[in-house]
Design an enzyme around this catalytic site. Structure first.
Site, mmCIF file in Angstrom:
data_model
loop_
_atom_site.group_PDB
_atom_site.id
_atom_site.type_symbol
_atom_site.label_atom_id
_atom_site.label_comp_id
_atom_site.label_asym_id
_atom_site.label_seq_id
_atom_site.Cartn_x
_atom_site.Cartn_y
_atom_site.Cartn_z
ATOM 1 N N LYS A 165 4.578 0.592 9.254
ATOM 2 C CA LYS A 165 4.645 1.893 8.596
ATOM 3 C C LYS A 165 3.994 2.969 9.446
ATOM 4 O O LYS A 165 4.441 4.112 9.443
ATOM 5 C CB LYS A 165 3.959 1.811 7.226
ATOM 6 C CG LYS A 165 4.841 1.168 6.173
ATOM 7 C CD LYS A 165 4.159 1.148 4.824
ATOM 8 C CE LYS A 165 3.155 0.029 4.763
ATOM 9 N NZ LYS A 165 2.522 -0.097 3.449
ATOM 10 N N GLU A 218 0.878 -1.162 0.000
ATOM 11 C CA GLU A 218 0.000 0.000 0.000
ATOM 12 C C GLU A 218 0.923 1.222 0.000
ATOM 13 O O GLU A 218 1.828 1.303 0.835
ATOM 14 C CB GLU A 218 -0.868 -0.007 1.267
ATOM 15 C CG GLU A 218 -1.835 1.153 1.257
ATOM 16 C CD GLU A 218 -2.759 1.205 2.472
ATOM 17 O OE1 GLU A 218 -2.744 0.272 3.282
ATOM 18 O OE2 GLU A 218 -3.469 2.212 2.583
ATOM 19 N N ARG A 275 5.314 -12.687 9.595
ATOM 20 C CA ARG A 275 5.990 -11.437 9.264
ATOM 21 C C ARG A 275 7.326 -11.383 9.983
ATOM 22 O O ARG A 275 7.548 -12.061 10.983
ATOM 23 C CB ARG A 275 5.131 -10.233 9.585
ATOM 24 C CG ARG A 275 4.741 -10.064 11.034
ATOM 25 C CD ARG A 275 3.610 -9.066 11.207
ATOM 26 N NE ARG A 275 3.968 -7.730 10.783
ATOM 27 C CZ ARG A 275 3.351 -7.065 9.807
ATOM 28 N NH1 ARG A 275 2.369 -7.612 9.132
ATOM 29 N NH2 ARG A 275 3.705 -5.846 9.491
HETATM 30 P P1 ATP Z 1 2.832 -2.282 7.866
HETATM 31 O O1 ATP Z 1 2.143 -2.983 8.985
HETATM 32 O O2 ATP Z 1 4.282 -2.062 8.072
HETATM 33 O O3 ATP Z 1 2.125 -1.047 7.426
HETATM 34 P P2 ATP Z 1 1.568 -3.644 5.785
HETATM 35 O O4 ATP Z 1 1.352 -5.100 5.799
HETATM 36 O O5 ATP Z 1 0.384 -2.796 6.051
HETATM 37 O O6 ATP Z 1 2.780 -3.311 6.704
HETATM 38 P P3 ATP Z 1 1.749 -3.430 2.975
HETATM 39 O O7 ATP Z 1 2.222 -2.309 2.163
HETATM 40 O O8 ATP Z 1 0.311 -3.754 2.948
HETATM 41 O O9 ATP Z 1 2.212 -3.155 4.460
HETATM 42 O O10 ATP Z 1 2.613 -4.728 2.690
HETATM 43 C C1 ATP Z 1 2.973 -5.210 1.431
HETATM 44 C C2 ATP Z 1 3.348 -6.650 1.591
HETATM 45 O O11 ATP Z 1 4.455 -6.768 2.479
HETATM 46 C C3 ATP Z 1 2.222 -7.443 2.186
HETATM 47 O O12 ATP Z 1 2.093 -8.647 1.474
HETATM 48 C C4 ATP Z 1 2.630 -7.665 3.604
HETATM 49 O O13 ATP Z 1 2.111 -8.842 4.096
HETATM 50 C C5 ATP Z 1 4.161 -7.699 3.498
HETATM 51 N N1 ATP Z 1 4.777 -7.287 4.761
HETATM 52 C C6 ATP Z 1 4.552 -6.165 5.464
HETATM 53 N N2 ATP Z 1 5.255 -6.143 6.601
HETATM 54 C C7 ATP Z 1 5.964 -7.300 6.643
HETATM 55 C C8 ATP Z 1 6.876 -7.893 7.559
HETATM 56 N N3 ATP Z 1 7.229 -7.282 8.700
HETATM 57 N N4 ATP Z 1 7.404 -9.091 7.262
HETATM 58 C C9 ATP Z 1 7.069 -9.713 6.112
HETATM 59 N N5 ATP Z 1 6.219 -9.221 5.204
HETATM 60 C C10 ATP Z 1 5.654 -8.028 5.449
HETATM 61 MG MG MG Z 2 -1.336 -3.263 4.664
#
Ligand code: ATP
Ligand code: MG
Length: 555
Positions: A267, A33, A257
């Site tokens: 984020k 995102e 994760r």
């Molecule tokens: P955050 O919680 O940091 O905002 P998010 O999951 O909302 O992370 P996205 O931009 O939606 O962030 O993530 C893009 C991809 O990266 C998704 O498939 C998500 O599952 C993966 N991802 C995000 N954070 C991690 C992590 N700490 N370890 C592994 N994969 C991750």
């Molecule tokens: Mg997300």
């Protein structure tokens, strides 16, 4: 014989699918995102998605999951693309969930047409209030049984902007008694009268994650939709939408994760650090972001290697930051050029070396490389900068550096013996005096003198000034997110030490951003890409020399 690496659980699934013929082409996607910069956790997901497709001859799309206009921005889109490329991956196709808004809207109309979706006038709070609990069924909204025609016309009015934010939503009509709360008539669309960074004001209704994400996967014919564990409970809904719409049968798989000690990995939290100016921006070298790590001096290879080492699990754990540091140290030890830099300089005067004479000695660039990586010029004279803490007025036992009467080797140069020192009125040592042994030149030493210590040095008249930035962990505790308290209370107030007095050898004068060095006895450093400018050198310490992690593993 090379060691066969065992398959991770996703590779096992893929091999099983291919063997049974249930999937013929592996198609993955990385779906960020665009509401922040990528962090090292995303790197794990990137390595996994691209790695899997690569291994089985498939392809990977980059898809921006841009369905929430409030928090998203093109600045983030640009940084994400830069970071994925920098990590060394090339996507097959670049997509935006927002490009599917028309198609998603049509899918929603189809759902209404089948009696599987309805417009609800309840507010989000009212909907939550009657949703029940996992053990108690939810209650139906009074608007649940609107006719298909009424729903179609209300939904098109929502799209046309007739209602305000929160006045109406579109909900899927599934099962209010489902033990899975996500199946209790989840919201598909909400009204948000906000400009979108790509579609501008074309839309005022935006699809919710579960609907948009799964259908975007289907549209792109993603075979394996890999996400983190928290989405496991969303899977029945993901599958339900696909079944009802009869779209391409993408399948979702979850992995744990990445969590790292001494930092935060969301984020939302990283954004707080940036907005509250607790760091210097998303690319602050203390941040666990890809851009921060890049500015800090990490290489793409070291990050990929780290992701490979941690592997893919189905259970959450927290990885020692020391492992990431181990990976960059291992890489830089093999590739970084060696240089001499004095952080806290005092003068060393060689009283028996001719004043005004300069001798050009040779320093090996990297002992780990073939032919030492070549040699650089090291101008030597009677007046040198050395590290203040390499001299003591009174040497304790086992002190192998300078002190009155003691001998030490000057790296790549001569052995010197300390003959005295001068102090200023404040009692601070300002100059150390010594004599050199002319026959002790490195590489052609015939002096027969042996010493236990070697120190680094720089000829004062050929040295350059520089700023050096030493970083420590951003947080004082291993897991700042686990406590009840606000994570920001655990920030390490000493995470940045700025040294303005450093003297560097002339070979560093032309350092360029992205160049990486080992400053002998001091650690690995890179030129800062933001703060350095013509006539001003600023170096960031990537990581120290000491390998605490490897030691711990052995011990
Ligand atoms: P955050 O919680 O940091 O905002 P998010 O999951 O909302 O992370 P996205 O931009 O939606 O962030 O993530 C893009 C991809 O990266 C998704 O498939 C998500 O599952 C993966 N991802 C995000 N954070 C991690 C992590 N700490 N370890 C592994 N994969 C991750
Ligand atoms: Mg997300």
């Amino acid at each position: 014989m090379s060691e066969e690496k065992s398959l991770n659980f996703l590779e096992e699934i893929v091999e099983d699918n291919l063997a049974k013929g249930t999937v013929t082409e592996i198609h993955t996607r990385f779906p960020p995102e665009p509401n922040g910069y990528l962090h090292i956790g995303h790197a794990k997901s990137i390595c996994l998605n691209f790695g899997l497709a690569d291994k089985y001859g498939g392809k990977t799309n980059l898809r921006f999951d841009d369905t929430n206009p409030v928090t998203e921005d093109t600045e983030y889109v640009d940084s994400i693309k830069e970071d994925v490329k920098w990590l060394g991956f090339n996507w097959e196709e670049e997509h935006y969930a927002s490009d599917y808004f028309v198609q998603l809207y049509e899918f929603a109309l189809a759902m209404i047409g089948k009696g599987l979706a309805y417009v609800d006038d309840l507010s989000a709070e009212e909907i939550a209030a009657i949703k029940g609990t996992p053990t108690e069924p939810g209650k139906a909204s009074p608007f649940r049984n609107r006719s298909i025609d009424e729903n179609l016309s209300l939904f098109s009015e929502m799209k046309a902007g007739k209602y305000n934010d929160g006045e109406k939503v579109l909900r899927a009509k599934i099962d209010l008694a489902s033990p899975n709360m996500h199946m209790r008539d989840p919201i598909m669309y909400r009204i948000k009268k906000v400009s979108h960074h790509r579609t501008g004001d074309a839309w005022c209704i935006y699809p919710m994650y579960d609907f948009a994400h799964g259908q975007s996967d289907s549209i792109e014919q993603i075979s394996h939709s890999i996400c983190t564990l928290e989405f496991e409970v969303h899977k029945p809904l993901y599958n339900w939408y696909i079944e009802q719409l009869g779209t391409f049968p993408s399948k979702q798989f979850e992995f744990a994760r990445l969590n790292l000690t001494y930092t935060v990995m969301s984020k939302r939290k990283l954004l707080q650090l940036v907005q509250e100016k607790l760091v210097d921006g998303w690319d602050d070298p203390r941040m666990p972001t890809i851009s921060g790590l890049r500015r800090r001096g990490y290489t793409p290879e070291s990050i990929r290697n780290f992701c490979d080492k941690i592997g893919v699990q189905r259970r959450e754990n927290i990885i020692d930051m020391g492992l990431l540091e181990f990976c960059i140290r291992e890489d830089l030890n093999a590739t970084a050029q060696r240089r001499m830099v004095v952080l806290d300089p005092i003068k060393l005067i060689i009283t028996n070396y001719p004043q005004g004479k300069t001798e050009v000695l040779k320093g090996e660039n990297n002992p780990e490389e073939e032919n030492h990586g070549g040699y650089r010029d090291l101008p030597f004279s009677n007046e040198l900068w050395i590290e203040a803490d390499d001299f003591l007025e009174e040497a304790p036992k086992k002190w192998f550096r300078l002190a009155p009467g003691m001998k030490v080797r000057l790296k790549s140069a001569y052995i010197v013996q300390c003959t005295g020192y001068t102090k200023n009125e404040a009692g601070k040592v300002t100059e150390v005096h010594c004599e050199y042994i002319p026959e002790s030149k490195s590489g052609e030493d015939s002096s027969g003198v042996s010493v236990k210590g070697t120190i680094h040095w720089i000829s004062t008249d050929k040295s350059e000034s520089a700023e050096v930035r030493l970083y420590d962990r951003l947080f004082k505790v291993e897991n700042p997110s686990s406590e009840d308290e606000d994570f920001k209370t655990f920030i390490n107030p000493n995470s940045l030490e700025i040294i303005t007095s450093a003297k560097v050898e002339p070979a560093l004068k032309d350092a360029k951003p992205g160049d990486r060095f080992q400053f002998i006895r001091k650690g690995y450093f890179t030129l800062d890409s933001m703060l350095s400018k013509e006539g001003k050198l600023v170096f960031n310490r990537t990581v120290g020399l000491k390998d605490a992690w490897a030691k711990e593993q052995k011990g």
